[in-house]
Scaffold this motif. Sequence first.
Motif, PDB file in Angstrom:
ATOM      1  N   HIS A   1       2.725  -8.278   0.389  1.00 53.52           N
ATOM      2  CA  HIS A   1       1.522  -7.690  -0.188  1.00 53.52           C
ATOM      3  C   HIS A   1       0.541  -7.218   0.887  1.00 53.52           C
ATOM      4  CE1 HIS A   1       3.125  -9.362  -3.917  1.00 53.52           C
ATOM      5  NE2 HIS A   1       2.415  -8.396  -4.483  1.00 53.52           N
ATOM      6  N   ARG A   2       0.501  -7.892   2.020  1.00 57.65           N
ATOM      7  CA  ARG A   2      -0.336  -7.400   3.121  1.00 57.65           C
ATOM      8  C   ARG A   2       0.190  -6.049   3.619  1.00 57.65           C
ATOM      9  NH1 ARG A   2      -0.659 -12.857   4.754  1.00 57.65           N
ATOM     10  NH2 ARG A   2       1.119 -12.555   6.128  1.00 57.65           N
ATOM     11  N   ALA A   3       1.506  -5.925   3.717  1.00 57.13           N
ATOM     12  CA  ALA A   3       2.097  -4.663   4.168  1.00 57.13           C
ATOM     13  C   ALA A   3       1.860  -3.535   3.164  1.00 57.13           C
ATOM     14  CB  ALA A   3       3.596  -4.850   4.411  1.00 57.13           C
ATOM     15  N   ALA A   4       1.868  -3.873   1.890  1.00 54.40           N
ATOM     16  CA  ALA A   4       1.705  -2.866   0.833  1.00 54.40           C
ATOM     17  C   ALA A   4       0.246  -2.546   0.528  1.00 54.40           C
ATOM     18  CB  ALA A   4       2.393  -3.352  -0.444  1.00 54.40           C
ATOM     19  N   ARG A   5      -0.669  -3.347   1.055  1.00 54.26           N
ATOM     20  CA  ARG A   5      -2.092  -3.201   0.706  1.00 54.26           C
ATOM     21  C   ARG A   5      -2.632  -1.784   0.906  1.00 54.26           C
ATOM     22  NH1 ARG A   5      -6.572  -7.215   3.159  1.00 54.26           N
ATOM     23  NH2 ARG A   5      -4.641  -8.358   3.360  1.00 54.26           N
ATOM     24  N   PRO A   6      -2.419  -1.113   2.050  1.00 49.09           N
ATOM     25  CA  PRO A   6      -3.001   0.237   2.207  1.00 49.09           C
ATOM     26  C   PRO A   6      -2.495   1.241   1.164  1.00 49.09           C
ATOM     27  CG  PRO A   6      -2.267  -0.607   4.335  1.00 49.09           C
ATOM     28  CD  PRO A   6      -1.754  -1.556   3.287  1.00 49.09           C
ATOM     29  N   LEU A   7      -1.208   1.208   0.888  1.00 51.34           N
ATOM     30  CA  LEU A   7      -0.660   2.139  -0.113  1.00 51.34           C
ATOM     31  C   LEU A   7      -1.151   1.788  -1.518  1.00 51.34           C
ATOM     32  CD1 LEU A   7       2.973   2.484   1.261  1.00 51.34           C
ATOM     33  CD2 LEU A   7       1.212   4.253   1.199  1.00 51.34           C
ATOM     34  N   THR A   8      -1.295   0.503  -1.792  1.00 49.30           N
ATOM     35  CA  THR A   8      -1.783   0.085  -3.110  1.00 49.30           C
ATOM     36  C   THR A   8      -3.239   0.504  -3.291  1.00 49.30           C
ATOM     37  OG1 THR A   8      -0.273  -1.798  -2.996  1.00 49.30           O
ATOM     38  CG2 THR A   8      -1.953  -1.858  -4.702  1.00 49.30           C
ATOM     39  N   HIS A   9      -4.046   0.350  -2.240  1.00 47.67           N
ATOM     40  CA  HIS A   9      -5.440   0.812  -2.321  1.00 47.67           C
ATOM     41  C   HIS A   9      -5.508   2.334  -2.462  1.00 47.67           C
ATOM     42  CE1 HIS A   9      -7.778  -2.787  -2.071  1.00 47.67           C
ATOM     43  NE2 HIS A   9      -7.181  -3.185  -0.962  1.00 47.67           N
ATOM     44  N   ALA A  10      -4.594   3.040  -1.818  1.00 46.78           N
ATOM     45  CA  ALA A  10      -4.560   4.495  -1.967  1.00 46.78           C
ATOM     46  C   ALA A  10      -4.263   4.867  -3.422  1.00 46.78           C
ATOM     47  CB  ALA A  10      -3.513   5.102  -1.039  1.00 46.78           C
ATOM     48  N   ALA A  11      -3.312   4.164  -4.040  1.00 43.26           N
ATOM     49  CA  ALA A  11      -2.997   4.418  -5.448  1.00 43.26           C
ATOM     50  C   ALA A  11      -4.209   4.108  -6.329  1.00 43.26           C
ATOM     51  CB  ALA A  11      -1.793   3.580  -5.876  1.00 43.26           C
ATOM     52  N   ALA A  12      -4.908   3.032  -6.016  1.00 45.01           N
ATOM     53  CA  ALA A  12      -6.114   2.678  -6.784  1.00 45.01           C
ATOM     54  C   ALA A  12      -7.177   3.762  -6.632  1.00 45.01           C
ATOM     55  CB  ALA A  12      -6.653   1.324  -6.319  1.00 45.01           C
ATOM     56  N   GLY A  13      -7.304   4.291  -5.416  1.00 46.02           N
ATOM     57  CA  GLY A  13      -8.264   5.370  -5.183  1.00 46.02           C
ATOM     58  C   GLY A  13      -7.918   6.628  -5.956  1.00 46.02           C
ATOM     59  N   VAL A  14      -6.632   6.928  -6.055  1.00 44.97           N
ATOM     60  CA  VAL A  14      -6.206   8.094  -6.835  1.00 44.97           C
ATOM     61  C   VAL A  14      -6.556   7.880  -8.310  1.00 44.97           C
ATOM     62  CG1 VAL A  14      -4.219   9.461  -7.618  1.00 44.97           C
ATOM     63  CG2 VAL A  14      -4.410   8.800  -5.216  1.00 44.97           C
ATOM     64  N   PHE A  15      -6.296   6.670  -8.822  1.00 43.03           N
ATOM     65  CA  PHE A  15      -6.662   6.373 -10.210  1.00 43.03           C
ATOM     66  C   PHE A  15      -8.157   6.601 -10.428  1.00 43.03           C
ATOM     67  CE2 PHE A  15      -3.040   3.342 -11.548  1.00 43.03           C
ATOM     68  CZ  PHE A  15      -2.540   4.263 -12.441  1.00 43.03           C
ATOM     69  N   ALA A  16      -8.985   6.071  -9.537  1.00 39.71           N
ATOM     70  CA  ALA A  16     -10.435   6.212  -9.683  1.00 39.71           C
ATOM     71  C   ALA A  16     -10.853   7.679  -9.606  1.00 39.71           C
ATOM     72  CB  ALA A  16     -11.146   5.385  -8.617  1.00 39.71           C
ATOM     73  N   ALA A  17     -10.278   8.421  -8.663  1.00 45.66           N
ATOM     74  CA  ALA A  17     -10.607   9.850  -8.534  1.00 45.66           C
ATOM     75  C   ALA A  17     -10.199  10.620  -9.787  1.00 45.66           C
ATOM     76  CB  ALA A  17      -9.925  10.432  -7.299  1.00 45.66           C
ATOM     77  N   LEU A  18      -9.044  10.277 -10.339  1.00 39.01           N
ATOM     78  CA  LEU A  18      -8.603  10.923 -11.581  1.00 39.01           C
ATOM     79  C   LEU A  18      -9.565  10.612 -12.722  1.00 39.01           C
ATOM     80  CD1 LEU A  18      -4.753  10.284 -11.467  1.00 39.01           C
ATOM     81  CD2 LEU A  18      -5.918  12.490 -11.235  1.00 39.01           C
ATOM     82  N   GLY A  19     -10.039   9.377 -12.759  1.00 38.56           N
ATOM     83  CA  GLY A  19     -10.994   8.995 -13.795  1.00 38.56           C
ATOM     84  C   GLY A  19     -12.288   9.774 -13.691  1.00 38.56           C
ATOM     85  N   ILE A  20     -12.790   9.904 -12.484  1.00 40.32           N
ATOM     86  CA  ILE A  20     -14.022  10.674 -12.274  1.00 40.32           C
ATOM     87  C   ILE A  20     -13.783  12.135 -12.632  1.00 40.32           C
ATOM     88  CG2 ILE A  20     -15.623  11.508 -10.504  1.00 40.32           C
ATOM     89  CD1 ILE A  20     -15.177   8.700  -9.147  1.00 40.32           C
ATOM     90  N   PHE A  21     -12.643  12.671 -12.221  1.00 41.25           N
ATOM     91  CA  PHE A  21     -12.293  14.058 -12.555  1.00 41.25           C
ATOM     92  C   PHE A  21     -12.259  14.250 -14.072  1.00 41.25           C
ATOM     93  CE2 PHE A  21      -9.320  17.518 -13.369  1.00 41.25           C
ATOM     94  CZ  PHE A  21      -9.767  18.486 -12.491  1.00 41.25           C
TER      95      PHE A  21
END
Length: 121
Positions: free
Chosen positions: A51-71
Amino acid sequence: MGITGVLLIICGAGLSWAAEATASGRMGINSLVGIRVGYVTVSEPAWRAGHRAARPLTHAAAGVFAALGIFALVFCGAESTSGAAIISGSLLVLGLILAAAVKANRAARAVVLAASPHGRA
């Protein structure tokens, strides 16, 4: 699209929280939250390393979700435009999560092999 935007932002926040909780060890191996592939579920150290190794990609996916929501909230009246963007963004999230799972499995495998007496799982 208003409710869709709110739900996407909530999904992004939840995914980001899960990434931190699993990577920090606050949430151990369980059947509900986290990446459960191959070596990641072998042990608690493998779980945390994965999970430490996957953290940056998982946060990137979370950021995409949030950006899509704002859009979706900003372009609430343009369903065809926001719908296509949400579908495209969701495919991007899927790709990021799959890449995170591969990265997590590789990191967890290294931990498992290092702990093995013969260097084999």
